[in-house]
Design an enzyme around this catalytic site. Structure first.
Site, PDB file in Angstrom:
ATOM      1  N   LYS A  10      -5.762  -1.778  -6.858  1.00 50.68           N
ATOM      2  CA  LYS A  10      -4.318  -1.383  -6.335  1.00 50.68           C
ATOM      3  C   LYS A  10      -3.358  -2.251  -6.922  1.00 50.68           C
ATOM      4  O   LYS A  10      -2.381  -1.918  -7.193  1.00 50.68           O
ATOM      5  CB  LYS A  10      -4.673  -1.671  -5.041  1.00 50.68           C
ATOM      6  CG  LYS A  10      -3.517  -0.916  -4.230  1.00 50.68           C
ATOM      7  CD  LYS A  10      -3.531  -1.026  -2.645  1.00 50.68           C
ATOM      8  CE  LYS A  10      -3.627  -2.490  -2.145  1.00 50.68           C
ATOM      9  NZ  LYS A  10      -3.295  -2.547  -0.602  1.00 50.68           N
ATOM     10  N   ASP A  33      -2.787   2.966  -1.322  1.00 47.51           N
ATOM     11  CA  ASP A  33      -3.055   1.996  -0.129  1.00 47.51           C
ATOM     12  C   ASP A  33      -3.119   2.598   1.339  1.00 47.51           C
ATOM     13  O   ASP A  33      -3.428   4.094   0.896  1.00 47.51           O
ATOM     14  CB  ASP A  33      -1.796   0.857  -0.081  1.00 47.51           C
ATOM     15  CG  ASP A  33      -0.390   1.853   0.467  1.00 47.51           C
ATOM     16  OD1 ASP A  33      -0.614   3.192   0.624  1.00 47.51           O
ATOM     17  OD2 ASP A  33       0.522   1.324   0.777  1.00 47.51           O
TER      18      ASP A  33
END
Length: 211
Positions: A120, A138
């Site tokens: 991420k 997320d």
């Protein structure tokens, strides 16, 4: 969800916010990398509060390395998990100096090799600092993608892959920002603000709220 709906959803999100940006404050790829590293399980607001004091003192791998772990901790102790984050940041600075001429690398593999940098974080840096097509999923993006049915998936990787596959190419570069902001302020976790949502009529969420 069909492709016409997806196209209209992102057409509206783009019209409302043509040039979306991250809410993390930064002035260089290195500052962004460190800010994103700090932001895991913490709010952008808390990270910005800390980096406003930190970056004027240390905003390069060399100057941050001089602080050391304990010195860095004193700046970021208000951020969750600050002990581990300080250690990872200092190790990352060391690797950037030794292996990358103090520059932030521009490939996923090299970024993910840095301490504390996962998929991420790498995606955020690639997309935001280097304007590469990457989708950092997320909790906000995961929720919005599943609720709306834009790109439903059982885990973040599945959602990431579906977004990259299903979204029209013209929206891919900025989709991450539109989705995260939409999840943060409109499609919130406990009670989505459906009556204030510009894509409410296109969303396929069955439990829409009304005021």
């Amino acid at each position: 969800m069909n492709k016409e709906k997806r196209h209209e959803i992102f057409t509206r999100l783009r019209a409302e916010n043509p040039n979306p940006v991250t809410e993390l404050e930064y002035n260089s790829p290195f500052e962004l990398l460190i800010a994103v590293l700090f932001s895991a399980q913490a709010t952008d607001v808390s990270v910005n509060k800390a980096t406003r004091k930190l970056f004027p003192v240390a905003n390069t791998p060399e100057t941050m390395l001089v602080l050391g772990v304990d010195g860095l901790k004193s700046y970021i102790k208000t951020i969750g998990l600050f002990n581990a984050k300080a250690e990872n940041a200092i190790k990352t600075c060391q690797m950037l100096i030794e292996q990358h001429n103090s520059e932030v690398p521009q490939t996923r593999e090299e970024l993910e090799a840095l301490p504390g940098v996962g998929r991420k974080t790498a995606n955020v840096v690639l997309n935001t600092a280097f304007r590469q097509i990457a989708m950092a999923v997320d909790t906000h993006i995961f929720r919005v993608s599943n609720r709306t049915k834009i790109a439903p998936g059982k885990n973040v990787l599945e959602v990431e892959q579906k977004l990259l596959r299903f979204l029209p190419k013209e929206f891919l570069l900025d989709a991450h920002h539109w989705l995260i902001l939409h999840g943060r302020y409109i499609c919130t976790a406990r009670k989505p603000k459906c009556d204030a949502c510009i894509i409410e009529d296109l969303c396929e969420f069955k439990e829409k709220t009304s005021s």
